[in-house]
Enzyme design. Structure first.
Site, PDB file in Angstrom:
ATOM      1  N   CYS A 117       0.842  -1.204   0.000  1.00  0.00           N
ATOM      2  CA  CYS A 117       0.000   0.000   0.000  1.00  0.00           C
ATOM      3  C   CYS A 117       0.869   1.242   0.000  1.00  0.00           C
ATOM      4  O   CYS A 117       1.830   1.340   0.771  1.00  0.00           O
ATOM      5  CB  CYS A 117      -0.867   0.049   1.256  1.00  0.00           C
ATOM      6  SG  CYS A 117      -2.306  -0.991   1.170  1.00  0.00           S
ATOM      7  N   ALA A 156      -3.139  -3.505  -2.265  1.00  0.00           N
ATOM      8  CA  ALA A 156      -4.542  -3.751  -1.936  1.00  0.00           C
ATOM      9  C   ALA A 156      -5.419  -2.701  -2.619  1.00  0.00           C
ATOM     10  O   ALA A 156      -5.268  -1.508  -2.371  1.00  0.00           O
ATOM     11  CB  ALA A 156      -4.735  -3.687  -0.428  1.00  0.00           C
ATOM     12  N   GLN A 191      -3.996  -6.989  -6.335  1.00  0.00           N
ATOM     13  CA  GLN A 191      -4.657  -7.581  -5.168  1.00  0.00           C
ATOM     14  C   GLN A 191      -5.983  -6.846  -4.930  1.00  0.00           C
ATOM     15  O   GLN A 191      -5.995  -5.629  -4.783  1.00  0.00           O
ATOM     16  CB  GLN A 191      -3.763  -7.433  -3.933  1.00  0.00           C
ATOM     17  CG  GLN A 191      -4.334  -8.127  -2.706  1.00  0.00           C
ATOM     18  CD  GLN A 191      -3.539  -7.833  -1.435  1.00  0.00           C
ATOM     19  OE1 GLN A 191      -3.276  -6.678  -1.124  1.00  0.00           O
ATOM     20  NE2 GLN A 191      -3.164  -8.876  -0.717  1.00  0.00           N
ATOM     21  N   TYR A 232      -8.576  -7.838   7.569  1.00  0.00           N
ATOM     22  CA  TYR A 232      -9.539  -7.140   6.718  1.00  0.00           C
ATOM     23  C   TYR A 232     -10.784  -8.017   6.550  1.00  0.00           C
ATOM     24  O   TYR A 232     -10.910  -9.066   7.165  1.00  0.00           O
ATOM     25  CB  TYR A 232      -8.874  -6.734   5.393  1.00  0.00           C
ATOM     26  CG  TYR A 232      -7.677  -5.815   5.638  1.00  0.00           C
ATOM     27  CD1 TYR A 232      -7.841  -4.628   6.358  1.00  0.00           C
ATOM     28  CD2 TYR A 232      -6.391  -6.143   5.212  1.00  0.00           C
ATOM     29  CE1 TYR A 232      -6.760  -3.793   6.632  1.00  0.00           C
ATOM     30  CE2 TYR A 232      -5.306  -5.308   5.483  1.00  0.00           C
ATOM     31  CZ  TYR A 232      -5.502  -4.144   6.194  1.00  0.00           C
ATOM     32  OH  TYR A 232      -4.435  -3.318   6.477  1.00  0.00           O
ATOM     33  N   ARG A 271      -4.593 -14.544  -0.524  1.00  0.00           N
ATOM     34  CA  ARG A 271      -3.670 -14.303   0.600  1.00  0.00           C
ATOM     35  C   ARG A 271      -4.373 -14.626   1.911  1.00  0.00           C
ATOM     36  O   ARG A 271      -5.500 -14.181   2.143  1.00  0.00           O
ATOM     37  CB  ARG A 271      -3.176 -12.851   0.601  1.00  0.00           C
ATOM     38  CG  ARG A 271      -2.291 -12.562   1.807  1.00  0.00           C
ATOM     39  CD  ARG A 271      -1.494 -11.273   1.685  1.00  0.00           C
ATOM     40  NE  ARG A 271      -0.145 -11.563   1.195  1.00  0.00           N
ATOM     41  CZ  ARG A 271       0.894 -10.762   1.349  1.00  0.00           C
ATOM     42  NH1 ARG A 271       0.750  -9.594   1.948  1.00  0.00           N
ATOM     43  NH2 ARG A 271       2.092 -11.093   0.901  1.00  0.00           N
ATOM     44  N   LEU A 330      10.131 -11.172   5.732  1.00  0.00           N
ATOM     45  CA  LEU A 330      11.561 -11.138   6.047  1.00  0.00           C
ATOM     46  C   LEU A 330      12.372 -12.148   5.238  1.00  0.00           C
ATOM     47  O   LEU A 330      13.173 -12.889   5.784  1.00  0.00           O
ATOM     48  CB  LEU A 330      11.786 -11.333   7.549  1.00  0.00           C
ATOM     49  CG  LEU A 330      11.578 -10.082   8.423  1.00  0.00           C
ATOM     50  CD1 LEU A 330      11.899 -10.388   9.881  1.00  0.00           C
ATOM     51  CD2 LEU A 330      12.416  -8.906   7.952  1.00  0.00           C
ATOM     52  N   ARG A 336       9.404  -5.243   1.932  1.00  0.00           N
ATOM     53  CA  ARG A 336      10.283  -4.142   2.339  1.00  0.00           C
ATOM     54  C   ARG A 336      11.673  -4.254   1.730  1.00  0.00           C
ATOM     55  O   ARG A 336      12.314  -3.237   1.456  1.00  0.00           O
ATOM     56  CB  ARG A 336      10.344  -4.083   3.869  1.00  0.00           C
ATOM     57  CG  ARG A 336       9.036  -3.570   4.467  1.00  0.00           C
ATOM     58  CD  ARG A 336       8.913  -3.926   5.913  1.00  0.00           C
ATOM     59  NE  ARG A 336       8.905  -5.379   6.100  1.00  0.00           N
ATOM     60  CZ  ARG A 336       8.884  -5.977   7.284  1.00  0.00           C
ATOM     61  NH1 ARG A 336       8.860  -5.245   8.372  1.00  0.00           N
ATOM     62  NH2 ARG A 336       8.865  -7.291   7.355  1.00  0.00           N
TER      63      ARG A 336
HETATM   64  C1  LIG Z   1       4.403  -0.325   3.123  1.00  0.00           C
HETATM   65  C2  LIG Z   1       3.703  -1.658   3.192  1.00  0.00           C
HETATM   66  C3  LIG Z   1       2.482  -1.803   2.568  1.00  0.00           C
HETATM   67  C4  LIG Z   1       1.826  -3.049   2.561  1.00  0.00           C
HETATM   68  N1  LIG Z   1       0.660  -3.191   1.866  1.00  0.00           N
HETATM   69  C5  LIG Z   1       0.096  -4.414   1.753  1.00  0.00           C
HETATM   70  C6  LIG Z   1      -1.011  -4.624   0.908  1.00  0.00           C
HETATM   71  O1  LIG Z   1      -1.449  -3.737   0.177  1.00  0.00           O
HETATM   72  N2  LIG Z   1      -1.553  -5.870   0.880  1.00  0.00           N
HETATM   73  C7  LIG Z   1      -1.041  -6.900   1.619  1.00  0.00           C
HETATM   74  O2  LIG Z   1      -1.573  -8.001   1.569  1.00  0.00           O
HETATM   75  N3  LIG Z   1       0.040  -6.733   2.398  1.00  0.00           N
HETATM   76  C8  LIG Z   1       0.622  -5.526   2.465  1.00  0.00           C
HETATM   77  N4  LIG Z   1       1.767  -5.378   3.185  1.00  0.00           N
HETATM   78  C9  LIG Z   1       2.454  -6.587   3.702  1.00  0.00           C
HETATM   79  C10 LIG Z   1       3.511  -7.020   2.675  1.00  0.00           C
HETATM   80  O3  LIG Z   1       2.912  -7.407   1.446  1.00  0.00           O
HETATM   81  C11 LIG Z   1       4.359  -8.207   3.196  1.00  0.00           C
HETATM   82  O4  LIG Z   1       3.520  -9.304   3.416  1.00  0.00           O
HETATM   83  C12 LIG Z   1       5.078  -7.848   4.496  1.00  0.00           C
HETATM   84  O5  LIG Z   1       5.695  -6.579   4.398  1.00  0.00           O
HETATM   85  C13 LIG Z   1       6.119  -8.910   4.849  1.00  0.00           C
HETATM   86  O6  LIG Z   1       7.086  -9.036   3.825  1.00  0.00           O
HETATM   87  P1  LIG Z   1       8.540  -8.285   3.909  1.00  0.00           P
HETATM   88  O7  LIG Z   1       9.194  -8.709   5.199  1.00  0.00           O
HETATM   89  O8  LIG Z   1       9.261  -8.776   2.690  1.00  0.00           O
HETATM   90  O9  LIG Z   1       8.286  -6.813   3.892  1.00  0.00           O
HETATM   91  C14 LIG Z   1       2.401  -4.142   3.251  1.00  0.00           C
HETATM   92  C15 LIG Z   1       3.633  -3.976   3.916  1.00  0.00           C
HETATM   93  C16 LIG Z   1       4.275  -2.751   3.875  1.00  0.00           C
HETATM   94  C17 LIG Z   1       5.625  -2.617   4.547  1.00  0.00           C
END
Ligand SMILES: Cc1cc2nc3c(=O)[nH]c(=O)nc-3n(C[C@H](O)[C@H](O)[C@H](O)COP(=O)(O)O)c2cc1C
Length: 386
Positions: A27, A59, A101, A188, A236, A310, A333
């Protein structure tokens, strides 16, 4: 040396991803009235240029009221299609599959952007013209103390929601997306139907696990029927709530079996979020902490899974695939930290053999020659000494 799985193509229905690296939905809270704009274009384009196999649009709300914040992306009208198509077309032109998504935030709708406080909307938001709106959920239970109490959804409203998901899926297909994911995680709307902590309904959509799964499965069926047969559909999940009395991994395995029976192709295995604004369970978050969820769901439900959370290093990602723990890896991230993560991963796994050939030619042509020059320079003193 065998080609690393991480950078090997994979085919899902009629869609071939050039590698198994997926940019997780992220997001941006940067849309007005749900419309994608140049920020979203630049944000997503850099991941396609960076070599990902698929790039997820964040999303995207199927209805205005299903936005988390005033800045969320939406697909509740035909006017939303064109700017998304522009992004998808560019992502595809760079060799990545454009993915989207679809979401409804349920009782977590109508909140602040993270950088405005990440809490319920307050006077500072109202001063900006961003007021609260009516929110809905399976039961009239607020997410936490001080948060808005949602209205309990009536059967007629649930029928409307099915229609919103259906229309948004048709619009996503029209916009040219290759992959569609239904957001059933992070507290959600759909997750809040699944979890006994948020669903206290006494009708056919509550009660035992089968009752709580009914609405999310109806949405999966509705979307699958609207989404083209030759394009893959992901779902998801929050694999666990991580809270006593909540949704468990056993429940997710049962859900995944039902999703498979409804022709869902991939379960995207996240966790948490049923209470509070987090997007991962309140469990120790070490690198790859959600991978065991993807592994068990894949093994016991016989469906493809995507691991997320992660995943930081190419070697770690490659091991997840080699060990058969998941079919795809998603990075979030770490992609914000390094949008070229897939290209760097290829180099880390292949060494010099990678030779910049998958970089956009506008960069790769120069980098290849620069590297040759640098190598010659390194060899030079050795020649002089001998
Ligand atoms: C800035 C940000 C926005 C995110 N937006 C969404 C989203 O739109 N839909 C979703 O399912 N998860 C969202 N997430 C979760 C990420 O898709 C992901 O599952 C989570 O960050 C863990 O992965 P990572 O450790 O590689 O960041 C968001 C996470 C972050 C940091």
């Amino acid at each position: 040396m065998a080609q690393p799985l991480l950078i090997s193509p994979v085919t899902l229905r009629d869609v071939t991803l050039r590698n198994r690296i997926v940019i997780s939905p992220l997001c941006q809270y940067s849309a007005a009235d749900g419309m994608a704009n140049d920020w979203h274009f630049a944000h997503l384009a850099r991941f396609a240029l960076g070599g990902a196999g698929a790039v997820f649009v964040e999303a995207t709300a199927v209805h205005r009221d299903g936005r988390i914040t005033h800045g969320d992306m939406g697909l509740w009208s035909d006017a939303h299609i064109a700017p998304l198509r522009r992004i998808g077309d560019f992502v595809r032109s760079q060799g990545a599959a454009p993915a989207i998504q679809l979401a409804h935030a349920g009782r977590k709708a109508s909140m602040q952007r993270p950088w405005h406080g990440n809490g319920p909307l307050d006077d500072s938001d109202r001063a900006r013209g961003e007021d609260v709106w009516r929110i809905v959920a399976p039961s009239a239970l607020a997410m936490d103390l001080g948060w808005l109490t949602p209205a309990e959804l009536s059967p007629a409203e649930m029928a409307e929601l099915r229609e919103h998901f259906r229309c948004a899926a048709l619009r996503a297909a029209d916009a040219g997306f290759a992959v569609l994911e239904v957001h059933g995680a992070h507290g959600y709307l759909l997750h809040s139907f699944l979890s006994p902590l948020s669903n206290r309904r006494s009708d056919a959509y509550g009660g035992d696990r089968a009752g709580r799964m009914r609405f999310p499965l109806e949405i999966a069926e509705t979307v699958r029927a609207a989404w083209p047969k030759d394009r893959p559909m992901f779902f998801r999940v929050s694999s666990v709530d991580g809270i006593d009395g909540g949704w468990t991994l056993d429940d997710t395995v049962a859900l995944a079996r039902e999703l498979r029976a409804r022709d869902v192709d991939v379960v995207d295995c996240s966790s948490g979020g049923i209470a509070g604004s987090a997007t991962a369970a309140r469990i120790l978050r070490h690198p790859g902490f959600q991978v065991p969820f993807a592994e068990r769901i894949k093994r016991e439900a016989g469906i493809k899974t995507m691991a997320v959370g992660l995943i930081l290093d190419p070697e770690q990602a490659e091991a997840i695939l080699q060990n058969g723990q998941a079919d795809l890896v998603a990075i979030g991230r770490q992609a914000l930290y390094d949008p070229n993560w897939p290209l760097h991963a290829e180099r880390a796994l292949l060494g010099d053999a990678a030779d910049f050939e998958h970089w956009p030619v506008q960069a790769g042509w120069w980098l290849k020659r620069r590297e040759r020059g640098l190598r010659a320079l390194q060899a030079e003193p050795a020649r002089k000494q001998s």
